[in-house]
Design a protein around this motif. Structure first.
Motif, PDB file in Angstrom:
ATOM      1  N   ALA A  74      46.209  54.534  59.744  1.00  0.00           N
ATOM      2  CA  ALA A  74      47.476  55.038  59.223  1.00  0.00           C
ATOM      3  C   ALA A  74      48.652  54.573  60.072  1.00  0.00           C
ATOM      4  CB  ALA A  74      47.439  56.565  59.160  1.00  0.00           C
ATOM      5  N   ARG A  75      48.523  54.695  61.393  1.00  0.00           N
ATOM      6  CA  ARG A  75      49.607  54.275  62.283  1.00  0.00           C
ATOM      7  C   ARG A  75      49.849  52.773  62.186  1.00  0.00           C
ATOM      8  NH1 ARG A  75      47.241  58.140  65.945  1.00  0.00           N
ATOM      9  NH2 ARG A  75      46.111  56.472  67.020  1.00  0.00           N
ATOM     10  N   THR A  76      48.784  52.020  62.037  1.00  0.00           N
ATOM     11  CA  THR A  76      48.925  50.568  61.918  1.00  0.00           C
ATOM     12  C   THR A  76      49.660  50.197  60.635  1.00  0.00           C
ATOM     13  OG1 THR A  76      46.910  50.215  63.207  1.00  0.00           O
ATOM     14  CG2 THR A  76      47.645  48.401  61.811  1.00  0.00           C
ATOM     15  N   LEU A  77      49.311  50.818  59.534  1.00  0.00           N
ATOM     16  CA  LEU A  77      49.990  50.528  58.274  1.00  0.00           C
ATOM     17  C   LEU A  77      51.452  50.955  58.324  1.00  0.00           C
ATOM     18  CD1 LEU A  77      47.234  51.442  55.651  1.00  0.00           C
ATOM     19  CD2 LEU A  77      48.089  49.162  56.237  1.00  0.00           C
ATOM     20  N   GLU A  78      51.736  52.076  58.966  1.00  0.00           N
ATOM     21  CA  GLU A  78      53.126  52.500  59.124  1.00  0.00           C
ATOM     22  C   GLU A  78      53.922  51.458  59.911  1.00  0.00           C
ATOM     23  OE1 GLU A  78      52.552  56.303  60.942  1.00  0.00           O
ATOM     24  OE2 GLU A  78      52.810  57.380  59.039  1.00  0.00           O
ATOM     25  N   GLU A  79      53.318  50.915  60.969  1.00  0.00           N
ATOM     26  CA  GLU A  79      53.995  49.901  61.766  1.00  0.00           C
ATOM     27  C   GLU A  79      54.238  48.637  60.945  1.00  0.00           C
ATOM     28  OE1 GLU A  79      53.679  47.510  66.041  1.00  0.00           O
ATOM     29  OE2 GLU A  79      52.135  48.980  65.504  1.00  0.00           O
ATOM     30  N   ARG A  92      46.765  44.120  67.381  1.00  0.00           N
ATOM     31  CA  ARG A  92      47.217  44.734  68.631  1.00  0.00           C
ATOM     32  C   ARG A  92      47.256  46.255  68.506  1.00  0.00           C
ATOM     33  NH1 ARG A  92      51.913  42.670  68.829  1.00  0.00           N
ATOM     34  NH2 ARG A  92      53.060  44.508  68.100  1.00  0.00           N
ATOM     35  N   SER A  93      47.769  46.748  67.378  1.00  0.00           N
ATOM     36  CA  SER A  93      47.863  48.196  67.163  1.00  0.00           C
ATOM     37  C   SER A  93      46.475  48.850  67.207  1.00  0.00           C
ATOM     38  CB  SER A  93      48.524  48.477  65.813  1.00  0.00           C
ATOM     39  OG  SER A  93      48.498  49.848  65.498  1.00  0.00           O
ATOM     40  N   ILE A  94      45.515  48.218  66.566  1.00  0.00           N
ATOM     41  CA  ILE A  94      44.160  48.775  66.516  1.00  0.00           C
ATOM     42  C   ILE A  94      43.495  48.729  67.886  1.00  0.00           C
ATOM     43  CG2 ILE A  94      41.844  48.411  65.574  1.00  0.00           C
ATOM     44  CD1 ILE A  94      43.301  47.365  62.988  1.00  0.00           C
ATOM     45  N   ARG A  95      43.594  47.600  68.557  1.00  0.00           N
ATOM     46  CA  ARG A  95      42.925  47.456  69.859  1.00  0.00           C
ATOM     47  C   ARG A  95      43.610  48.297  70.933  1.00  0.00           C
ATOM     48  NH1 ARG A  95      38.850  43.946  69.372  1.00  0.00           N
ATOM     49  NH2 ARG A  95      38.987  42.238  67.847  1.00  0.00           N
ATOM     50  N   ASP A  96      44.920  48.491  70.828  1.00  0.00           N
ATOM     51  CA  ASP A  96      45.615  49.349  71.787  1.00  0.00           C
ATOM     52  C   ASP A  96      45.157  50.804  71.689  1.00  0.00           C
ATOM     53  OD1 ASP A  96      47.033  47.237  72.814  1.00  0.00           O
ATOM     54  OD2 ASP A  96      48.944  47.769  71.891  1.00  0.00           O
ATOM     55  N   ALA A  97      44.575  51.160  70.536  1.00  0.00           N
ATOM     56  CA  ALA A  97      44.039  52.510  70.333  1.00  0.00           C
ATOM     57  C   ALA A  97      42.552  52.582  70.669  1.00  0.00           C
ATOM     58  CB  ALA A  97      44.277  52.949  68.892  1.00  0.00           C
ATOM     59  N   ASP A  98      42.052  51.557  71.372  1.00  0.00           N
ATOM     60  CA  ASP A  98      40.640  51.493  71.770  1.00  0.00           C
ATOM     61  C   ASP A  98      39.696  51.451  70.573  1.00  0.00           C
ATOM     62  OD1 ASP A  98      41.217  51.489  74.529  1.00  0.00           O
ATOM     63  OD2 ASP A  98      41.415  53.669  74.522  1.00  0.00           O
ATOM     64  N   PRO A 102      38.373  35.947  58.586  1.00  0.00           N
ATOM     65  CA  PRO A 102      39.023  35.591  59.846  1.00  0.00           C
ATOM     66  C   PRO A 102      40.110  36.547  60.322  1.00  0.00           C
ATOM     67  CG  PRO A 102      39.934  34.271  58.072  1.00  0.00           C
ATOM     68  CD  PRO A 102      38.823  35.085  57.467  1.00  0.00           C
ATOM     69  N   GLY A 103      40.577  37.468  59.482  1.00  0.00           N
ATOM     70  CA  GLY A 103      41.719  38.290  59.835  1.00  0.00           C
ATOM     71  C   GLY A 103      41.376  39.726  60.177  1.00  0.00           C
ATOM     72  N   SER A 104      42.356  40.419  60.759  1.00  0.00           N
ATOM     73  CA  SER A 104      42.228  41.852  61.031  1.00  0.00           C
ATOM     74  C   SER A 104      42.731  42.684  59.869  1.00  0.00           C
ATOM     75  CB  SER A 104      43.012  42.214  62.300  1.00  0.00           C
ATOM     76  OG  SER A 104      42.421  41.608  63.431  1.00  0.00           O
ATOM     77  N   ILE A 105      43.502  42.056  58.977  1.00  0.00           N
ATOM     78  CA  ILE A 105      43.932  42.698  57.736  1.00  0.00           C
ATOM     79  C   ILE A 105      43.680  41.723  56.590  1.00  0.00           C
ATOM     80  CG2 ILE A 105      45.706  44.176  58.765  1.00  0.00           C
ATOM     81  CD1 ILE A 105      47.796  42.073  57.813  1.00  0.00           C
ATOM     82  N   CYS A 106      43.647  42.272  55.378  1.00  0.00           N
ATOM     83  CA  CYS A 106      43.781  41.447  54.186  1.00  0.00           C
ATOM     84  C   CYS A 106      45.254  41.510  53.787  1.00  0.00           C
ATOM     85  CB  CYS A 106      42.911  41.967  53.052  1.00  0.00           C
ATOM     86  SG  CYS A 106      41.142  41.875  53.380  1.00  0.00           S
TER      87      CYS A 106
END
Length: 274
Positions: free
Chosen positions: A28-33, A53-59, A71-75
């Motif tokens: 949710a936070r990643t999509l908001e960003e 970065r947003s996902i990995r920063d949240a461990d 290949p991506g972190s998002i579609c």
């Protein structure tokens, strides 16, 4: 250990649902960003880097990266691209584009999965309307996720709402899915169906509900990259998705964003904790 009403379906305990909400918060936070950041001149690969970065920063770990070779972190699916668009440094966002962003994260072994469609700059009233129809269809489907209802009730609610809103295409080749310790699990959740038909919904079942709505026909095709799905007629498409748990108190939206607070209260869903 998991309780099972059907051998193929993973039912979660309340504690496991809580863990899935934690993964869902990261999504949710990643999509908001991404919604707040996306603008003309950016590439879809720029958005992918922000999301990772947003996902990995949240461990957490991006669910999509490396999934069957993706290949991506998002579609990142722009305009006539329906789903599974590969982020690219050559795909530059223009004023008036719409982009569907599908995002997943794994936290402590549990998945969250959600999607939104974002307007880039000033988009047409027609695009806004299609996006509203798709998002509301998602909420209509989620509202059917109550004890004793059936998968067919979800699909029927989505399909009947889209049909009631005009000549929109409701994509049938792709749909929602179970989610938990894997991103895609049984059962498959169709975006069309008959009331009272299909698997009965049980406490602890977690599903991703995700309609895809086209401005033209429902028909789609896959590109030569073997990932990107586009509308056959070249018209634009929207995609919205939430991961949701069936609880005794109603649908618990595991990927709820702050902007969903009022809608969730209006529908009388359990408070997911924002």
């Amino acid at each position: 250990m998991f309780r099972r009403a059907d051998p193929s379906v993973q039912l979660k305990t309340p504690e496991q649902v809580r863990k899935m909400r934690e993964a869902g918060r990261i999504v949710a936070r990643t999509l908001e960003e991404l919604r707040n950041t996306a603008r003309p001149g950016m590439t879809t690969l720029d958005l992918d880097a922000i999301a990772e970065r947003s996902i990995r920063d949240a461990d957490a770990v991006p669910s999509f990266k490396g999934y069957h070779g993706f290949p991506g972190s998002i579609c990142a699916s722009v305009n006539e691209e329906v789903v599974h668009g590969i982020p690219r440094d050559t795909k530059v966002l223009q004023n008036g584009d719409i982009i569907s962003v599908d995002c997943g994260a794994i936290l402590d072994g549990w998945h969250g999965d959600s999607a939104i469609t974002i307007a880039i700059g000033e988009v047409s009233a027609e695009d806004h309307r299609m996006m509203q129809v798709c998002e509301e269809a998602m909420w209509r489907g989620i509202a059917e996720m109550r004890l004793g209802r059936h998968l067919g009730d979800i699909g029927h609610a989505i399909e009947s709402y889209i049909r009631s809103q005009g000549r929109y295409g409701n994509v049938q080749e792709y749909g929602g899915h179970g989610i938990g310790t894997e991103m895609h699990m049984d059962p498959h959740v169709l975006n069309y169906g008959k009331p009272g038909k299909g698997m009965k919904l049980t406490k602890g079942m977690c599903l991703a509900i995700e309609p895809m709505t086209n401005q033209g026909t429902r028909h789609v095709a896959s590109l030569s990259d073997e990932w990107t799905v586009v509308t056959r007629d070249g018209k634009r498409s929207a995609h919205f998705e939430h991961s949701v748990a069936v609880t005794a108190d109603g649908p618990l939206v595991l990927t709820a964003r702050e902007e969903n607070r009022v809608k969730i209260a209006e529908l009388g869903f359990p408070d997911p904790g924002f």
